[in-house]
Design an enzyme around this catalytic site. Sequence first.
Site, PDB file in Angstrom:
ATOM      1  N   HIS A 189       1.101   4.975  -2.339  1.00 40.19           N
ATOM      2  CA  HIS A 189       0.537   5.801  -3.401  1.00 40.19           C
ATOM      3  C   HIS A 189       1.648   6.512  -4.178  1.00 40.19           C
ATOM      4  O   HIS A 189       2.492   7.181  -3.571  1.00 40.19           O
ATOM      5  CB  HIS A 189      -0.423   6.836  -2.821  1.00 40.19           C
ATOM      6  CG  HIS A 189      -1.676   6.246  -2.262  1.00 40.19           C
ATOM      7  ND1 HIS A 189      -2.838   6.139  -2.998  1.00 40.19           N
ATOM      8  CD2 HIS A 189      -1.962   5.712  -1.042  1.00 40.19           C
ATOM      9  CE1 HIS A 189      -3.785   5.588  -2.258  1.00 40.19           C
ATOM     10  NE2 HIS A 189      -3.270   5.308  -1.065  1.00 40.19           N
ATOM     11  N   ASP A 217       1.479   9.152  -6.093  1.00 40.16           N
ATOM     12  CA  ASP A 217       1.441  10.605  -5.930  1.00 40.16           C
ATOM     13  C   ASP A 217       1.639  11.033  -4.486  1.00 40.16           C
ATOM     14  O   ASP A 217       1.686  12.233  -4.192  1.00 40.16           O
ATOM     15  CB  ASP A 217       0.123  11.181  -6.472  1.00 40.16           C
ATOM     16  CG  ASP A 217      -1.105  10.474  -5.928  1.00 40.16           C
ATOM     17  OD1 ASP A 217      -0.960   9.415  -5.294  1.00 40.16           O
ATOM     18  OD2 ASP A 217      -2.223  10.986  -6.136  1.00 40.16           O
ATOM     19  N   HIS A 243       0.850  -1.197   0.000  1.00 39.90           N
ATOM     20  CA  HIS A 243       0.000   0.000   0.000  1.00 39.90           C
ATOM     21  C   HIS A 243       0.883   1.244   0.000  1.00 39.90           C
ATOM     22  O   HIS A 243       1.307   1.730   1.051  1.00 39.90           O
ATOM     23  CB  HIS A 243      -0.908  -0.019   1.233  1.00 39.90           C
ATOM     24  CG  HIS A 243      -2.017   0.989   1.186  1.00 39.90           C
ATOM     25  ND1 HIS A 243      -3.354   0.643   1.212  1.00 39.90           N
ATOM     26  CD2 HIS A 243      -1.993   2.338   1.104  1.00 39.90           C
ATOM     27  CE1 HIS A 243      -4.098   1.732   1.164  1.00 39.90           C
ATOM     28  NE2 HIS A 243      -3.286   2.781   1.108  1.00 39.90           N
ATOM     29  N   GLU A 260     -10.761   3.198   7.743  1.00 40.83           N
ATOM     30  CA  GLU A 260      -9.754   4.201   8.100  1.00 40.83           C
ATOM     31  C   GLU A 260     -10.485   5.374   8.746  1.00 40.83           C
ATOM     32  O   GLU A 260     -10.429   5.575   9.946  1.00 40.83           O
ATOM     33  CB  GLU A 260      -8.979   4.647   6.861  1.00 40.83           C
ATOM     34  CG  GLU A 260      -7.884   5.674   7.163  1.00 40.83           C
ATOM     35  CD  GLU A 260      -7.214   6.187   5.901  1.00 40.83           C
ATOM     36  OE1 GLU A 260      -6.152   6.812   6.044  1.00 40.83           O
ATOM     37  OE2 GLU A 260      -7.756   5.995   4.787  1.00 40.83           O
ATOM     38  N   HIS A 299      -9.982   0.851   0.033  1.00 43.36           N
ATOM     39  CA  HIS A 299      -9.728   1.645   1.224  1.00 43.36           C
ATOM     40  C   HIS A 299     -10.981   1.619   2.100  1.00 43.36           C
ATOM     41  O   HIS A 299     -12.052   2.054   1.675  1.00 43.36           O
ATOM     42  CB  HIS A 299      -9.428   3.098   0.850  1.00 43.36           C
ATOM     43  CG  HIS A 299      -8.048   3.340   0.327  1.00 43.36           C
ATOM     44  ND1 HIS A 299      -7.607   2.816  -0.860  1.00 43.36           N
ATOM     45  CD2 HIS A 299      -7.017   4.069   0.839  1.00 43.36           C
ATOM     46  CE1 HIS A 299      -6.354   3.219  -1.071  1.00 43.36           C
ATOM     47  NE2 HIS A 299      -5.974   3.972  -0.046  1.00 43.36           N
TER      48      HIS A 299
END
Length: 377
Positions: A24, A26, A22, A213, A210
Amino acid sequence: MTGRSDGLTGEALRALPKVLLHDHLDGGVRPSTVLELADAIGHELPASDEASLGAWFVEASTSGSLERYLDTFRHTVTVMQTAAALRRVAREAVLDLAADGVVHAEQRYAPELHLTGGLEPQEVVDAVRAGIDEGTAEVAAAGGRIRVTQVLTAMRQSEHSTMVARLALANRDAGVVALDLAGPEAGHPAARHAAAFRTVRYASFPTTVHAGEAAGVTSIAEAVHLAGATRIGHGVRVIDDVELGPRSPEDPWGVEGARLGHLAHWVRDQQVPLELCPTSNVQTGAVTSIAEHAITPLARLGFAVTVNTDNRLMSGTSMTHEYAQLVERAGWGLDELRDAALTAAWSAFLHHDEREELVEGVLRPGYTPAGSGRHRA
């Protein structure tokens, strides 16, 4: 809770082979690269030097709010609107991960966020793949080893998930290994994207979502049962469906007397991998501290726990840093780190024979003493 070091400090932690599920694209841009790319397009940043910009991203992300955390991405996404920029960021990500001891990584990003410069979605995927290939070749030329795949992300708040699903399937033999759903959880249920999930599920293509969270166990149930997620991005709030027993010096989390709810039992029984991101979870307010992070009791209860970075720039982190925090603040030792790494390897979006080679050929020899992970090892 104080940690035991077991000699796991500095370079000893960096040298451990790691699997990152996991991360990202960006959210892991080098501050220096953000500065250069922003200057080239005239985009104004909140800081003008590398150290200050890196510090700003971490400070802005440490607000206790997922929405504020996500807002920092407007700067990185803005500078990633050309094929050259995407290719550079992807290449540098591979180099940075390899230097951190990562031997297998999945880079996720949302193609729909990189179209304002005139690129088509397929051109975004091609640019990222080119950067990954370049970085991987550089690591190999220097005597290292890393494998990096792509996970395409659809955004909860947009209407493009079916397009992203089809794009992922069109590139499944060119390095794209799964579909992801991300973005603000509150008010944007996974149910809105049922068509996209059906598209990939009927094509025997995996999904990670996702969930758990910012939102609670309901979002996890929706991800697993409606979206058909084979992994959960974060998932830390599954602990809300666990009633821990009395704590004691011998059982500091009350694991021995724990009672699991129906969803928690399902997630554990099915060994649905949890892509937990300790530092990020503290920043967004999902947990109060690394010492009190649910990753430790979840691991001790036998859930399929993995350790991840989420966004290396916004969290000012790395896999080595995440490991160090767990060792120093949560009492983890080599056994726990090894188990999490093995679980991640067995949970990677790879074919079984490729997972087996990763485990037996790379991970087990890299951990001393050798041992078995709890999860399908």
